[in-house]
Scaffold this motif. Structure first.
Motif, PDB file in Angstrom:
ATOM      1  N   VAL A 176       0.826  -1.205   0.000  1.00  0.00           N
ATOM      2  CA  VAL A 176       0.000   0.000   0.000  1.00  0.00           C
ATOM      3  C   VAL A 176       0.865   1.261   0.000  1.00  0.00           C
ATOM      4  O   VAL A 176       0.645   2.186  -0.792  1.00  0.00           O
ATOM      5  CB  VAL A 176      -0.953   0.005   1.210  1.00  0.00           C
ATOM      6  CG1 VAL A 176      -1.703   1.332   1.294  1.00  0.00           C
ATOM      7  CG2 VAL A 176      -1.941  -1.155   1.107  1.00  0.00           C
ATOM      8  N   SER A 177       1.860   1.302   0.868  1.00  0.00           N
ATOM      9  CA  SER A 177       2.709   2.498   0.943  1.00  0.00           C
ATOM     10  C   SER A 177       3.500   2.669  -0.349  1.00  0.00           C
ATOM     11  O   SER A 177       3.713   3.805  -0.809  1.00  0.00           O
ATOM     12  CB  SER A 177       3.646   2.412   2.141  1.00  0.00           C
ATOM     13  OG  SER A 177       4.518   1.295   2.039  1.00  0.00           O
ATOM     14  N   GLY A 178       3.924   1.583  -0.968  1.00  0.00           N
ATOM     15  CA  GLY A 178       4.648   1.674  -2.229  1.00  0.00           C
ATOM     16  C   GLY A 178       3.792   2.273  -3.322  1.00  0.00           C
ATOM     17  O   GLY A 178       4.255   3.142  -4.086  1.00  0.00           O
ATOM     18  N   SER A 179       2.548   1.840  -3.408  1.00  0.00           N
ATOM     19  CA  SER A 179       1.629   2.384  -4.414  1.00  0.00           C
ATOM     20  C   SER A 179       1.386   3.869  -4.186  1.00  0.00           C
ATOM     21  O   SER A 179       1.426   4.673  -5.121  1.00  0.00           O
ATOM     22  CB  SER A 179       0.296   1.626  -4.370  1.00  0.00           C
ATOM     23  OG  SER A 179       0.472   0.274  -4.742  1.00  0.00           O
ATOM     24  N   ARG A 180       1.143   4.226  -2.945  1.00  0.00           N
ATOM     25  CA  ARG A 180       0.874   5.632  -2.635  1.00  0.00           C
ATOM     26  C   ARG A 180       2.105   6.504  -2.894  1.00  0.00           C
ATOM     27  O   ARG A 180       1.987   7.624  -3.389  1.00  0.00           O
ATOM     28  CB  ARG A 180       0.421   5.759  -1.182  1.00  0.00           C
ATOM     29  CG  ARG A 180      -0.931   5.121  -0.889  1.00  0.00           C
ATOM     30  CD  ARG A 180      -1.343   5.341   0.575  1.00  0.00           C
ATOM     31  NE  ARG A 180      -1.476   6.760   0.873  1.00  0.00           N
ATOM     32  CZ  ARG A 180      -2.580   7.466   0.661  1.00  0.00           C
ATOM     33  NH1 ARG A 180      -3.661   6.875   0.173  1.00  0.00           N
ATOM     34  NH2 ARG A 180      -2.627   8.754   0.969  1.00  0.00           N
ATOM     35  N   ASN A 181       3.281   5.987  -2.573  1.00  0.00           N
ATOM     36  CA  ASN A 181       4.502   6.761  -2.791  1.00  0.00           C
ATOM     37  C   ASN A 181       4.718   7.063  -4.268  1.00  0.00           C
ATOM     38  O   ASN A 181       5.129   8.173  -4.630  1.00  0.00           O
ATOM     39  CB  ASN A 181       5.710   6.005  -2.225  1.00  0.00           C
ATOM     40  CG  ASN A 181       5.741   5.989  -0.714  1.00  0.00           C
ATOM     41  OD1 ASN A 181       5.060   6.782  -0.062  1.00  0.00           O
ATOM     42  ND2 ASN A 181       6.519   5.081  -0.147  1.00  0.00           N
ATOM     43  N   VAL A 182       4.468   6.075  -5.116  1.00  0.00           N
ATOM     44  CA  VAL A 182       4.663   6.271  -6.556  1.00  0.00           C
ATOM     45  C   VAL A 182       3.666   7.290  -7.101  1.00  0.00           C
ATOM     46  O   VAL A 182       4.030   8.189  -7.869  1.00  0.00           O
ATOM     47  CB  VAL A 182       4.543   4.930  -7.303  1.00  0.00           C
ATOM     48  CG1 VAL A 182       4.472   5.163  -8.812  1.00  0.00           C
ATOM     49  CG2 VAL A 182       5.721   4.025  -6.979  1.00  0.00           C
ATOM     50  N   ILE A 183       2.410   7.166  -6.701  1.00  0.00           N
ATOM     51  CA  ILE A 183       1.392   8.106  -7.181  1.00  0.00           C
ATOM     52  C   ILE A 183       1.712   9.526  -6.714  1.00  0.00           C
ATOM     53  O   ILE A 183       1.654  10.491  -7.487  1.00  0.00           O
ATOM     54  CB  ILE A 183      -0.006   7.684  -6.694  1.00  0.00           C
ATOM     55  CG1 ILE A 183      -0.389   6.315  -7.275  1.00  0.00           C
ATOM     56  CG2 ILE A 183      -1.045   8.733  -7.084  1.00  0.00           C
ATOM     57  CD1 ILE A 183      -0.479   6.267  -8.780  1.00  0.00           C
TER      58      ILE A 183
END
Length: 238
Positions: free
Chosen positions: A10-17
């Motif tokens: 989840v944090s990886g997805s949010r960081n990229v966005i």
């Protein structure tokens, strides 16, 4: 296990966005999700077709302890929510189990799915079914999703679902020198069907899905080239 899988996803997805949105000049992000965010649902019957509109049921993932599918689902949902909030054009590719030539020198989980049938460590195959995708198709799907102005939403990248027994018979036919299992684990026989995945939307982008036999052949040849399995001659091309 669940904490180690869910929080980084989840944090990886949010960081990229957020990183893409903060740049200001980025208009589209193409994200790699998984078929695991699509098919896990107890209400779905065996053999039923699923497409890009389908989502895995989080309660079912939790009840069955499938934290991989749970993590992939919540990570993709978080990406969609944040992309909408940050006004970013998001396109998602959902591949099934990816096979084909390896870039890395070590065996990953997907490649182990094939290697275990070649090195004698597995004497039987599971009563289970799986769909496969060639790594070249997955790469092509990402490029076309990025470059095609009309691309939108989710794109499933998955071939025909095969029982593990069928996979082993393909391997044995292509490479008869390996100790490929010939019997199914347990007494149930080859009863598992799995879902049928629709890649029709992906075909509209011009991406063809490579047959599973070619995926398996290319994986074995790559394992041989990297010295991860002994060389055994193939009987021919798939």
């Amino acid at each position: 296990m669940q904490k180690k899988m869910i929080e980084p996803a989840v944090s990886g997805s949010r960081n990229v966005i957020n990183a893409a949105a903060d740049v200001g000049s980025v208009r589209r992000v193409v994200m790699t999700s998984s078929i695991g965010a699509v098919y896990m649902d107890s209400r779905r019957s065996a053999g039923e077709e699923v497409d890009e509109t389908c989502w895995s049921d989080l309660d079912h993932c939790r009840d069955t302890g499938n934290w991989y599918c749970y993590a992939k689902t919540v990570a993709e949902q978080a990406a969609w929510e944040l992309a909408k909030e940050r006004r970013l054009d998001l396109v998602v590719v959902n591949p099934s189990l990816v096979l084909g030539p390896l870039l890395q020198p070590a065996v990953n989980a997907s490649t182990w799915h094939v290697m275990k049938y070649l090195d004698g460590s597995t004497r039987t195959y599971a009563n289970a079914a799986q769909a496969y995708a060639h790594v070249h198709d997955v790469a092509d799907a990402h490029a076309r999703a990025y470059e095609t102005p009309a691309a939108h939403g989710r794109y499933l990248c998955a071939g025909r679902t095969l029982h593990r027994g069928k996979v082993c018979r393909i391997l044995a036919a292509l490479f008869p020198g390996y100790p490929v299992p010939t019997s199914c684990k347990g007494d149930a026989g080859e009863t598992a069907e799995g879902c049928r995945f629709s890649s029709r939307k992906l075909a509209e982008l011009g991406v063809a899905v490579t047959p599973a036999s070619q995926c398996l052949y290319d994986t074995v040849v790559s394992l041989q080239d990297k010295g991860l399995v002994p060389f055994v001659p193939a009987t021919g091309m798939p």
